[in-house]
Each structure stands twice: as structure tokens, then as C-alpha cells.
Scaffold this motif. Structure first.
Motif, PDB file in Angstrom:
ATOM      1  N   UNK A 256     -35.156  61.980  40.493  1.00  0.00           N
ATOM      2  CA  UNK A 256     -35.862  61.634  41.720  1.00  0.00           C
ATOM      3  C   UNK A 256     -37.156  60.912  41.380  1.00  0.00           C
ATOM      4  N   UNK A 257     -37.699  60.136  42.309  1.00  0.00           N
ATOM      5  CA  UNK A 257     -38.966  59.447  42.049  1.00  0.00           C
ATOM      6  C   UNK A 257     -40.161  60.305  42.441  1.00  0.00           C
ATOM      7  N   UNK A 258     -41.252  60.145  41.722  1.00  0.00           N
ATOM      8  CA  UNK A 258     -42.512  60.748  42.114  1.00  0.00           C
ATOM      9  C   UNK A 258     -43.253  59.814  43.073  1.00  0.00           C
ATOM     10  N   UNK A 259     -44.376  60.276  43.581  1.00  0.00           N
ATOM     11  CA  UNK A 259     -45.177  59.429  44.468  1.00  0.00           C
ATOM     12  C   UNK A 259     -45.696  58.198  43.732  1.00  0.00           C
ATOM     13  N   UNK A 260     -45.927  58.338  42.435  1.00  0.00           N
ATOM     14  CA  UNK A 260     -46.408  57.185  41.662  1.00  0.00           C
ATOM     15  C   UNK A 260     -45.276  56.225  41.314  1.00  0.00           C
ATOM     16  N   UNK A 261     -44.044  56.504  41.801  1.00  0.00           N
ATOM     17  CA  UNK A 261     -42.850  55.663  41.648  1.00  0.00           C
ATOM     18  C   UNK A 261     -42.245  55.730  40.253  1.00  0.00           C
ATOM     19  N   UNK A 262     -42.566  56.774  39.495  1.00  0.00           N
ATOM     20  CA  UNK A 262     -41.947  57.003  38.187  1.00  0.00           C
ATOM     21  C   UNK A 262     -40.849  58.049  38.343  1.00  0.00           C
ATOM     22  N   UNK A 374     -29.495  61.900  49.228  1.00  0.00           N
ATOM     23  CA  UNK A 374     -29.020  60.974  50.253  1.00  0.00           C
ATOM     24  C   UNK A 374     -29.949  59.775  50.433  1.00  0.00           C
ATOM     25  N   UNK A 375     -30.989  59.700  49.618  1.00  0.00           N
ATOM     26  CA  UNK A 375     -31.950  58.600  49.733  1.00  0.00           C
ATOM     27  C   UNK A 375     -31.998  57.812  48.433  1.00  0.00           C
ATOM     28  N   UNK A 376     -32.201  56.518  48.548  1.00  0.00           N
ATOM     29  CA  UNK A 376     -32.395  55.685  47.374  1.00  0.00           C
ATOM     30  C   UNK A 376     -33.753  55.988  46.754  1.00  0.00           C
ATOM     31  N   UNK A 377     -33.892  55.670  45.468  1.00  0.00           N
ATOM     32  CA  UNK A 377     -35.165  55.931  44.790  1.00  0.00           C
ATOM     33  C   UNK A 377     -36.296  55.176  45.486  1.00  0.00           C
ATOM     34  N   UNK A 378     -36.014  53.977  45.959  1.00  0.00           N
ATOM     35  CA  UNK A 378     -37.042  53.193  46.623  1.00  0.00           C
ATOM     36  C   UNK A 378     -37.342  53.635  48.043  1.00  0.00           C
ATOM     37  N   UNK A 379     -36.523  54.549  48.623  1.00  0.00           N
ATOM     38  CA  UNK A 379     -36.771  55.003  49.990  1.00  0.00           C
ATOM     39  C   UNK A 379     -38.017  55.858  50.103  1.00  0.00           C
ATOM     40  N   UNK A 380     -38.510  56.395  48.984  1.00  0.00           N
ATOM     41  CA  UNK A 380     -39.719  57.211  49.027  1.00  0.00           C
ATOM     42  C   UNK A 380     -40.969  56.363  49.211  1.00  0.00           C
ATOM     43  N   UNK A 381     -40.815  55.062  49.097  1.00  0.00           N
ATOM     44  CA  UNK A 381     -41.958  54.166  49.259  1.00  0.00           C
ATOM     45  C   UNK A 381     -42.384  54.110  50.729  1.00  0.00           C
ATOM     46  N   UNK A 382     -43.655  54.372  50.973  1.00  0.00           N
ATOM     47  CA  UNK A 382     -44.204  54.331  52.326  1.00  0.00           C
ATOM     48  C   UNK A 382     -44.529  52.879  52.668  1.00  0.00           C
TER      49      UNK A 382
END
Length: 544
Positions: A256-262, A374-382
Motif C-alpha cells: 500500500x502507499x503511504x501519504x508521502x507516496x512511497x 480495491x483502490x489503485x496506489x495512486x488513488x490515495x493522492x488528494x
């Protein structure tokens, strides 16, 4: 009720009314119906009957199909739950070969010798090669796995000597078990605890609310390369974990991605080890990327290598042939002083939790593991966060010219032909998964499951759920001959395929019938009045 076809109504009023087609899709999602079904033609060989069947698209992302993504998430949760706290070894001993299988292998041995003799004598081996290929196919058709020759191409590898800056790890004698230690309490209870691990990558710069405090000092190049090779680092961690544990550790993990996108890793592990050893293993784990150097840009802009049919890529000025991928690796192997292109390591933040079977913590960890599947890694991007969007753009710029694999076109930028090079390759235009913005550099699988986790494939877990539903409905799960039906794709625009909205309506009706039947069966089991239950179910289907 206001009629939407009443043209005397103001336009704003009519536009505010919901679209019937959108409501159909919403109801389909509510009932768990696939909104992107794939139409396939099924031909029954026994009866000759042909019909068009809607097959769920099987998407794993909620942005494509929420219903299929939800089913996939529930399936993964069941897979994780079933294998985490096993008490018996999930090992199947292969059956003994029968007489026919042994005979095939004996004939295959004779054919190999005849081919070797023909090749040594300088005769043509085309007919023998064709016969050997038929024998190999027959061996698989007879119920034997794999190939009799195994791996024929040698694997390129470098020295396995550990780096001087990596701490040594203890090694225990390996056992064939996949189960962890058993603890006995004074009152006679038996405990077989397991672990839930969280592993992260190192820091690339100070972060506040998911974005760098100073983007100019943030190491985007290292962040990009760590994301590209994160899956290899996870493989090394599992290898080290098994060596230290002394048994065949089994795991279920999600990236999964972190908030820092890593990217970071959540891993459910069967069995337990001391926390200090887990942190020691994470600190000692690394992966070296032995690829050609990319510190010098040789071709860019309009000055790019030129493709020549049957030859490869040439220097546009001199016409010199660029070294192939294998030639570049041979040069790297010959240089004893060469350094790896990149070294990936874990960060210092390692979280280890002990988990017991059947507890609330176990259920919570399983839900947490599958939270973002169910979400892409990039979906966490606000998208509304300007600073985070700029942070993602800078990361994408750092990834643009980074080679993601041996076949990446970006190698041309550094004077090396990609593996399996072909015409039309342009640096910076790689179509690989890692270079797509929604993946943020990570091209590996989102779910990582060891082979002996539950001793079942995902298809077998799906069949178990299907069997349970059929038993609840009182329908016999009769085995179907897999060779009875022939499936063929239906061409786009086929007149025999009804419109999508009509297919969704039919599927919704079928789901309503199934749900009402399940409610009736549940009412029978609870001893309730069936007539009252049917009335409630009908009213719920109308008002929901």
C-alpha cells in the motif's frame, strides 16, 4: 410526481432529476451486480445449444467495477483468514507415476539420445525435434507437471557475498514445517501465535502532512528507484526471515502507499519470532540492482538512436551498433570493481504485533490488510491538495527516464539496447506499469501470498464460497465437465447482444430473486412466519 418530459418545467428543474440510466447502475452496484459484464458465447457440445452469457469483468479496482472489486476483497479476506492460523501442515505429497507415465518418460529418453546422435553426426534433427515436442505435450496431458528437462537457460548471477555495511544474521537449521512455535500455558491451554508486520522504506527528506518540507532537498531519485525495486526487496526479506526462523515461513502480504507516496508493506506471518530478531532481519535486508550504469546521458532530444531492421539500434552520428542488453551485462560482470546501480533497503520504522487466532485483533488485522485492495496506489493522492499534487508530479518526473526493467526503452538514453529491442522505442515513453502515474513507480503485485499459505488457489477459495451459497439455497453443486462447453468472445457491436442497461436490469432481477430466497431460508432456520418474511422482503426490494 413531476414528469420529466414536461417541457414547461424550467431547465434547471429537469436537469436536477436523476437519470434513469444512472439509477439502474446504482441499483446494480447495490445488489452486487457487475456493471461491466463481458459477453461470451457458450456452445454446449453435447446438445449443440449456443447462448450468450454475461461473465463478471473481475476487476479488482473499485473505480472500474465496485461489485467485482468488493467480491475480490472478500475473497482475499477469506484466503487470509483461512491460512493464517493453521494447525496442520498444508502439504500434499505428489502421487506415484503410473505405468503409462513411466513409459512416456522412457520413450522421451530414447528420443533425446537419438536426437543427440543425429546432431553429432551432422544430420537434420527437425523431425526428431517435432516428435520430442509432441512427447512433451503428451507427458503434460498424461497428468505430469513441468518439463522433463527443467531449466535449460543458465541464470545470470553475481557473488552472494554479503555487503560489509550489512549486519550478519543468525542462521538456524531448516525444517520442512510451515507452522510456528507452540506455547503451553500452566492450565493446559495451547497457543500458536502469529505476527502482523509493517515494513517501510527509509526517509528521503523531512515530511509534513504527506509532502516534503523542502522539495529541493528531497531525494526523488532514490525514492523513484526504491519504488521500482521494492518487490525485490520484499523477496529478500522473506528469504532472510526463513533462514533465521528455521522453518518455511508462510505469509500473506499487501503493498500500500503511504501519504508521502512511497510503498510500504503489511504482512501477516504464520508463526512468531522475537521482535528484536524481526527488526534485525529488516535492518540486514537489502537488494542490489546489477544493471548498467545510467549516470551519463548519451542520447536525448532529437539526438536518439536509429533503428535498423535486422540489426538493432545504431548511433545516429557514427552508425555504430549500440551494445545489446546481454553485452552490457557481460561488461558489468567482467568489471570486478563495479558497483551496483542501486541498493534498496528498508527504513528504521518496523512494527511487529503478536496475534492469536480467533481474537478481535486478528479480524482487525485482516480488515486492515485488505483495506486498500480495491483502490489503485495512486488513488490515495488528494487531488484537492495542491502541495501533494505537485509532490506526485515531481516523483513522476524522477521516474520518467528511470529504467523500470531490462526491456524498458529508457535504456536507449544511456547507450544500451533494451532486451528484446524493437522498432519504435523512445526514451521517456515507456508503457510499463511502473511509469503510469496511478502506480507511482511500483510495478509489482499488490497481494503477495506464499504457496503453502492455505494450500488452495484463489480459484479454489472462490469455489468454496460458491459451494456454501448453493448449499444455503438448497441447490446441489453438481460437477460440470470442463470440456463440455466451448467459450468464445462476442465481437463488439454484435446484434445478438442486448444493450448494457437491459442486461443490468435482468441481472438485478436475478439478484433480487436470490436474495429473497436466502431470506426465506434464513426465516425457516429461525422459525419465523414465511408469509411475513416474504412481505418484508418484497417491501424492502421496492423501497431500497
Amino acid at each position: 410526481m413531476t414528469n420529466a418530459n414536461d417541457r414547461s418545467l424550467p431547465r434547471a428543474v429537469r436537469m436536477a432529476m436523476p437519470l434513469a440510466r444512472d439509477v439502474v447502475e446504482q441499483i446494480a452496484k447495490q445488489y452486487g451486480v457487475c456493471i461491466r459484464p463481458v459477453a461470451l458465447q457458450r456452445l454446449d457440445i453435447a446438445t449443440g445449444k449456443s447462448e450468450i452469457i454475461d461473465v463478471p469483468c473481475g476487476a479488482t479496482l473499485e473505480s472500474k467495477c465496485p461489485s467485482c472489486a468488493k467480491r475480490n476483497r472478500q475473497l482475499r479476506m477469506a484466503q487470509c483468514r483461512e491460512g493464517w492460523h493453521l494447525e496442520a501442515e498444508p502439504i500434499i505429497t505428489p502421487d506415484e507415476a503410473d505405468d503409462y507415465q513411466r513409459c512416456l518418460v522412457e520413450v522421451r529418453a530414447d528420443a533425446q539420445v537419438w536426437r543427440d546422435q543425429a546432431e553429432a553426426a551432422g544430420r537434420s534433427t527437425d523431425e526428431l525435434d517435432a516428435a520430442i515436442a509432441e512427447l512433451d505435450d503428451e507427458i503434460n496431458n498424461a497428468g505430469m507437471r513441468g518439463n522433463v528437462l527443467g531449466r535449460m537457460v543458465g541464470k545470470r548471477c553475481r557473488s552472494t557475498k554479503r555487503r560489509q555495511d550489512a549486519p550478519d544474521l543468525p542462521r538456524r537449521k531448516m525444517s520442512a514445517s510451515t507452522l510456528g512455535r507452540v506455547f503451553h500455558a500452566p492450565d493446559g491451554k495451547i497457543f500458536r501465535p502469529s505476527m502482523f508486520l509493517t515494513l517501510t522504506l527509509p526517509s528521503y527528506g523531512r515530511i509534513k502532512e504527506g509532502v516534503p518540507v523542502d522539495p529541493s532537498t528531497y531525494d526523488y531519485v532514490r525514492a523513484a528507484r526504491d519504488a521500482l525495486h521494492f518487490s525485490k526487496l520484499v523477496d529478500r526479506f522473506v528469504q532472510n526471515l526463513r533462514r533465521v526462523a528455521g522453518f518455511d515461513v508462510q505469509y500473506f502480504a499487501a503493498v500500500e502507499p503511504q501519504k508521502r507516496l512511497a510503498p510500504h508493506l503489511h504482512m501477516a506471518v504464520r508463526g512468531t519470532l522475537p521482535r528484536a530478531e524481526i527488526k534485525q532481519i529488516a535492518a540486514a535486508t537489502y537488494h542490489q540492482v546489477w544493471w548498467p550504469a545510467i549516470d551519463e546521458v548519451k542520447y536525448q532530444g532529437d539526438h536518439l538512436p536509429v533503428w535498423s531492421d535486422g540489426v538493432g539500434y545504431l548511433d545516429p552520428a557514427t552508425g555504430e551498433l549500440l551494445p545489446t542488453w546481454d553485452e552490457a551485462l557481460d561488461r558489468l560482470d567482467a568489471d570486478e570493481e563495479a558497483d551496483p546501480l542501486h541498493v534498496v533497503r528498508f527504513g528504521t520504522q518496523v512494527d511487529v504485533q503478536g496475534v492469536l487466532a480467533g481474537t478481535k485483533d486478528a479480524d482487525q488485522c485482516i480488515r486492515y490488510l485488505s483495506k486498500y485492495l480495491t483502490k489503485s496506489i495512486g488513488d490515495t493522492l488528494d487531488s484537492e491538495n495542491q502541495a501533494q499534487r505537485l509532490h506526485a508530479e515531481r516523483l513522476a518526473d524522477a521516474l520518467r527516464f528511470e529504467p523500470c526493467s531490462p526491456t524498458c526503452p529508457n535504456w536507449l538514453r544511456y547507450g544500451v539496447q533494451p532486451k528484446s529491442a524493437k522498432a519504435g522505442m523512445v526514451p521517456g515513453r515507456c508503457r510499463g506499469k511502473a511509469h503510469k502515474p496511478e502506480h507511482l513507480g511500483y510495478a509489482g503485485r499488490r497481494v503477495l501470498v506464499s504457496r503453502k499459505w492455505s494450500n488452495k488457489t484463489l480459484a479454489e477459495h472462490k469455489q468454496d464460497r460458491r459451494t456454501w451459497v448453493l448449499e444455503a439455497l438448497g441447490v446441489a453443486d453438481e460437477p460440470v465437465d470442463p470440456h463440455r462447453y466451448v467459450w468464445r468472445p462476442v465481437p463488439h457491436g454484435d446484434a445478438n447482444v442486448p444493450p448494457l442497461a437491459l442486461r443490468l436490469l435482468r441481472s438485478v432481477h436475478e439478484r433480487q430473486r436470490w436474495r429473497n430466497h436466502m431470506n426465506q431460508l434464513q426465516a425457516q432456520g429461525d422459525g419465523q412466519d414465511l408469509s411475513a418474511t416474504e412481505g418484508k422482503a418484497a417491501w424492502a426490494s421496492v423501497t431500497s
